[in-house]
Enzyme design. Structure first.
Site, PDB file in Angstrom:
ATOM      1  N   LYS A 102       0.859  -1.190   0.000  1.00  0.00           N
ATOM      2  CA  LYS A 102       0.000   0.000   0.000  1.00  0.00           C
ATOM      3  C   LYS A 102       0.887   1.228   0.000  1.00  0.00           C
ATOM      4  O   LYS A 102       2.036   1.161   0.453  1.00  0.00           O
ATOM      5  CB  LYS A 102      -0.891   0.013   1.244  1.00  0.00           C
ATOM      6  CG  LYS A 102      -2.106   0.898   1.114  1.00  0.00           C
ATOM      7  CD  LYS A 102      -3.212   0.201   0.348  1.00  0.00           C
ATOM      8  CE  LYS A 102      -4.458   1.031   0.204  1.00  0.00           C
ATOM      9  NZ  LYS A 102      -5.580   0.230  -0.315  1.00  0.00           N
TER      10      LYS A 102
HETATM   11  P1  NAD Z   1     -13.108   7.769  -3.111  1.00  0.00           P
HETATM   12  O1  NAD Z   1     -12.115   8.819  -2.819  1.00  0.00           O
HETATM   13  O2  NAD Z   1     -13.541   7.535  -4.505  1.00  0.00           O
HETATM   14  O3  NAD Z   1     -14.443   8.057  -2.267  1.00  0.00           O
HETATM   15  C1  NAD Z   1     -14.445   8.231  -0.892  1.00  0.00           C
HETATM   16  C2  NAD Z   1     -15.840   8.707  -0.495  1.00  0.00           C
HETATM   17  O4  NAD Z   1     -15.921   8.821   0.918  1.00  0.00           O
HETATM   18  C3  NAD Z   1     -16.219  10.080  -1.057  1.00  0.00           C
HETATM   19  O5  NAD Z   1     -17.583  10.083  -1.422  1.00  0.00           O
HETATM   20  C4  NAD Z   1     -15.981  10.993   0.135  1.00  0.00           C
HETATM   21  O6  NAD Z   1     -16.765  12.168   0.067  1.00  0.00           O
HETATM   22  C5  NAD Z   1     -16.436  10.086   1.237  1.00  0.00           C
HETATM   23  N1  NAD Z   1     -15.937  10.502   2.555  1.00  0.00           N
HETATM   24  C6  NAD Z   1     -14.697  10.926   2.887  1.00  0.00           C
HETATM   25  N2  NAD Z   1     -14.648  11.233   4.193  1.00  0.00           N
HETATM   26  C7  NAD Z   1     -15.876  10.966   4.678  1.00  0.00           C
HETATM   27  C8  NAD Z   1     -16.456  11.084   5.940  1.00  0.00           C
HETATM   28  N3  NAD Z   1     -15.761  11.545   6.991  1.00  0.00           N
HETATM   29  N4  NAD Z   1     -17.751  10.725   6.091  1.00  0.00           N
HETATM   30  C9  NAD Z   1     -18.465  10.268   5.044  1.00  0.00           C
HETATM   31  N5  NAD Z   1     -17.976  10.135   3.812  1.00  0.00           N
HETATM   32  C10 NAD Z   1     -16.705  10.495   3.641  1.00  0.00           C
HETATM   33  O7  NAD Z   1     -12.544   6.438  -2.435  1.00  0.00           O
HETATM   34  P2  NAD Z   1     -12.923   4.946  -2.779  1.00  0.00           P
HETATM   35  O8  NAD Z   1     -11.978   4.450  -3.796  1.00  0.00           O
HETATM   36  O9  NAD Z   1     -14.389   4.846  -2.997  1.00  0.00           O
HETATM   37  O10 NAD Z   1     -12.511   4.220  -1.423  1.00  0.00           O
HETATM   38  C11 NAD Z   1     -13.390   4.188  -0.291  1.00  0.00           C
HETATM   39  C12 NAD Z   1     -12.912   3.110   0.655  1.00  0.00           C
HETATM   40  O11 NAD Z   1     -12.915   1.854  -0.030  1.00  0.00           O
HETATM   41  C13 NAD Z   1     -11.488   3.262   1.189  1.00  0.00           C
HETATM   42  O12 NAD Z   1     -11.433   2.718   2.490  1.00  0.00           O
HETATM   43  C14 NAD Z   1     -10.669   2.413   0.246  1.00  0.00           C
HETATM   44  O13 NAD Z   1      -9.462   1.983   0.835  1.00  0.00           O
HETATM   45  C15 NAD Z   1     -11.627   1.262   0.041  1.00  0.00           C
HETATM   46  N6  NAD Z   1     -11.395   0.475  -1.173  1.00  0.00           N
HETATM   47  C16 NAD Z   1     -11.398   1.060  -2.407  1.00  0.00           C
HETATM   48  C17 NAD Z   1     -11.218   0.267  -3.526  1.00  0.00           C
HETATM   49  C18 NAD Z   1     -11.290   0.828  -4.919  1.00  0.00           C
HETATM   50  O14 NAD Z   1     -11.232   0.034  -5.879  1.00  0.00           O
HETATM   51  N7  NAD Z   1     -11.424   2.122  -5.099  1.00  0.00           N
HETATM   52  C19 NAD Z   1     -11.032  -1.107  -3.389  1.00  0.00           C
HETATM   53  C20 NAD Z   1     -11.054  -1.662  -2.109  1.00  0.00           C
HETATM   54  C21 NAD Z   1     -11.246  -0.857  -1.012  1.00  0.00           C
END
Ligand code: NAD
Length: 409
Positions: A102
């Site tokens: 990561k």
């Molecule tokens: P992203 O940046 O696309 O979206 C994050 C979302 O969370 C946004 O809508 C943001 O406004 C919201 N957010 C941020 N802080 C917040 C808060 N305090 N309260 C409520 N909402 C809040 O990120 P993502 O890629 O969707 O990732 C989200 C989670 O999923 C992370 O934990 C990431 O590690 C995990 N994840 C992502 C992927 C992927 O393929 N993108 C895969 C596995 C896990």
């Protein structure tokens, strides 16, 4: 408990049940390499700013290491280490030939222009290009990074090592990206929700979901669950949320979010705070934003019967215990959100073979791997009477442990 301590806690709990022994336990828990770099760039106004960048490579027994790159003000060494080890267990749960890594930069990217973000990304690649690579460590998008950032990484890395599309996944479709990658984590989550539905007799159709986060994971999960007949009763993002017990009009919500940049202010429901979302009246809660949002006290108030972890580590270990006592079924991150890394694997395969799969093939293969992973985890859970999280760790530790021993210590 810090993020790294929380992941270590789950790992240890499963390792002790498996009785892997102290030597192997220590070996599997320790990261291979932790890198911290200073990334200095010139801002558009001529000022110089320096940011901390991290890449932690946790384990490579099963293959090249794989893991996202996060741009967020709260990124630190502890969080990156915890997320790197989660990737080792996640890739093993879905049986991908990868290890775990990561990375991240401690930065609020909303305060940077596109040109500044590009300079920051390229400078970071300059500093880690010798430790990443298609057969070493393959970054991908995570919070606040996207296909454009991946395109810059591919371009910068290729300046050092020659044309190398397989160095990074989650690239734009027009630049060696895979069809289906963008929605893959949300889609994988839907496939898991369908499997759970079969097991607990709660079909997705007609079930009420609340989703925290409307980014890559949350928005696609909301869209696909809605298309499957699920009722989305609440969503939120960093700015706020909206709820409607009768179900939100998801296509209209997308229109609103596209135009305004947030789900906040959507007229098809009532405003809803982030904590209110987590504890609202729903059947399934999907935290899909950041880690550690469901603490012990929040867990006590959660009304959902099922929690599907879209985000990485959204529940603290203390919250997990509360859920266990309350009989809330928690589908752990290393299973529930593995769809993203699975299609990243498909992208890597396509890049190495110089071929392009159509979206149907990607989705079919994704469904197959997610179902297999769920079946294996659910089977361990049934036969050994363990929660799904511990069962997923048991499966993963078994696979990584075997590979480690077979390769020779
Ligand atoms: P992203 O940046 O696309 O979206 C994050 C979302 O969370 C946004 O809508 C943001 O406004 C919201 N957010 C941020 N802080 C917040 C808060 N305090 N309260 C409520 N909402 C809040 O990120 P993502 O890629 O969707 O990732 C989200 C989670 O999923 C992370 O934990 C990431 O590690 C995990 N994840 C992502 C992927 C992927 O393929 N993108 C895969 C596995 C896990």
């Amino acid at each position: 408990m810090t993020s790294a301590e929380a992941t270590a806690h789950y790992f240890k709990k499963a390792a002790r049940i498996m009785d892997v022994g102290e030597r192997i336990e220590t070996l599997l828990a320790s990261p291979l390499r932790e890198v911290k770099v200073q990334v200095s760039i010139e801002l558009d106004n001529g000022e110089i700013r320096t940011f901390n960048g991290y890449r932690v490579q946790h384990d490579n027994a099963r293959g090249p290491m794989k893991g996202g790159l996060r741009y967020h003000p709260l990124v630190d060494a502890d969080e990156v280490l915890s997320l790197a080890s989660l990737m080792t267990w996640k890739t093993a749960v879905v049986n991908l030939p990868f290890g775990g890594a990561k990375g991240g930069i401690t930065v609020d990217p909303t305060g940077l222009s596109t040109k500044e973000l590009e300079r920051l990304t390229r400078k970071f690649v300059d500093q880690i290009q010798d430790i990443i690579g298609p057969t070493r460590d393959i970054p991908a998008p995570d919070v606040n990074t996207n296909p454009q950032v991946m395109a810059w990484i591919m371009d910068q890395y290729s300046k050092y090592h020659g044309h190398s599309p397989a160095v990074v996944t989650g690239k734009p479709i027009d630049l060696y990206g895979s069809r289906g990658r963008e929605a893959a984590t949300g889609r994988g989550l839907l496939y898991i929700a369908r499997e759970i539905a079969r097991d607990v007799g709660l079909p997705v159709k007609g079930t009420r979901f609340a989703i925290q986060g409307f980014g890559n994971v949350g928005s696609h999960a909301a869209r696909l669950i809605h298309e499957d007949g699920g009722i989305i009763v609440a969503v939120s993002d960093v700015n706020g949320g909206v709820r409607n017990p009768k179900g939100l009009d998801v296509p209209a919500l997308f229109d609103h979010a596209r135009k305004s940049g947030s789900v906040k202010g959507f007229q098809g429901g009532n405003p809803c705070g982030n904590e209110e979302l987590l504890t609202c009246d729903c059947d399934v809660l999907v935290p899909a934003a950041l880690g550690n949002v469901i603490t012990k006290s929040v867990a006590a108030e959660v009304r959902a019967k099922i929690v599907i972890e879209g985000a990485n580590a959204p529940c603290t270990p203390e919250a997990d215990e509360v859920f266990e006592k309350k009989g809330v079924l928690v589908v752990p991150d290393i299973l529930a959100n593995a769809g993203g890394v699975t299609v990243s694997y498909f992208e890597w395969v396509q890049n190495l073979q110089h071929v392009t799969w159509d979206e149907d093939r990607v989705n079919t293969e994704l469904e197959k791997l997610m179902r297999e992973a769920y079946d294996r985890v659910a089977n361990i859970s049934r036969t050994r009477k363990l929660p799904l999280r511990t069962s997923a760790y048991v499966l993963a530790i078994g696979r990584v442990g075997k590979a480690t021993v077979l390769r020779g210590i």
